[in-house]
Design a protein around this motif. Structure first.
Motif, mmCIF file in Angstrom:
data_model
loop_
_atom_site.group_PDB
_atom_site.id
_atom_site.type_symbol
_atom_site.label_atom_id
_atom_site.label_comp_id
_atom_site.label_asym_id
_atom_site.label_seq_id
_atom_site.Cartn_x
_atom_site.Cartn_y
_atom_site.Cartn_z
ATOM 1 N N VAL A 51 0.839 -1.203 0.000
ATOM 2 C CA VAL A 51 0.000 0.000 0.000
ATOM 3 C C VAL A 51 0.873 1.252 0.000
ATOM 4 N N ARG A 61 -5.652 -1.870 -0.766
ATOM 5 C CA ARG A 61 -6.196 -1.333 0.487
ATOM 6 C C ARG A 61 -7.317 -2.226 1.027
ATOM 7 N N GLN A 80 -8.599 2.021 6.239
ATOM 8 C CA GLN A 80 -8.385 1.574 4.862
ATOM 9 C C GLN A 80 -9.679 1.641 4.041
#
Length: 155
Positions: A51, A61, A80
């Motif tokens: 990420v 994510r 997230q």
């Protein structure tokens, strides 16, 4: 020194040695176990690195959020999901995950909003009758309504 006294001292020494060996083994086991990262923590670390390298990738994510949920880290999972929703406001998987986390935390008002967004965006569309995300959103919404004591609305 008498023979009986020497015998007792030898037995006492052997017992002390045995207890010491067992204690050393237990201490070694505890220390070695704490240093080894778990499989889940290694997977989370790898996903976090991915990420960081590609923060715009919503799929990464979402995967990280699911790992956080599995590791009982709901705050990190919500972070997230929210990051995904900033990029794609009606992303079904993120809305569903967000709603489920909020429902687990008993934040029912926000959970209903997340489930409602999925239902509003998907209801009546092509393949809505076989859409698992829509089905899960209805289930999540009904579960929240039941927890609030609104059985008629849940049905």
């Amino acid at each position: 020194m008498r023979e009986q006294t020497i015998d007792r001292l030898i037995r006492l020494g052997l017992r002390a040695l045995a207890v010491g060996i067992v204690a050393a083994g237990v201490i070694y086991f505890i220390q070695s176990r704490d240093k080894t990262p778990t499989l889940v923590s290694r997977q989370i670390a790898a996903a976090e690195d991915a990420v960081r390298q590609a923060p715009e990738q919503t799929g990464l994510r979402l995967r990280l959020a699911d790992m956080y949920r599995a590791a009982k880290r709901p705050d990190d999972a919500l972070e997230q999901y929210d990051a995904v929703l900033k990029v794609e406001a009606n992303q079904g998987t993120a809305l569903l995950g967000r709603g489920e986390v909020l429902a687990e935390r008993e934040e029912f008002k926000e959970a209903k909003k997340s489930f409602g967004k999925i239902i509003g965006a998907t209801k009546g569309k092509q393949f809505a009758g076989v859409n698992p995300t829509l089905e899960a959103a209805y289930y999540g919404l009904a579960s929240v309504l039941l927890k609030e004591g609104k059985a008629k609305s849940a049905a």
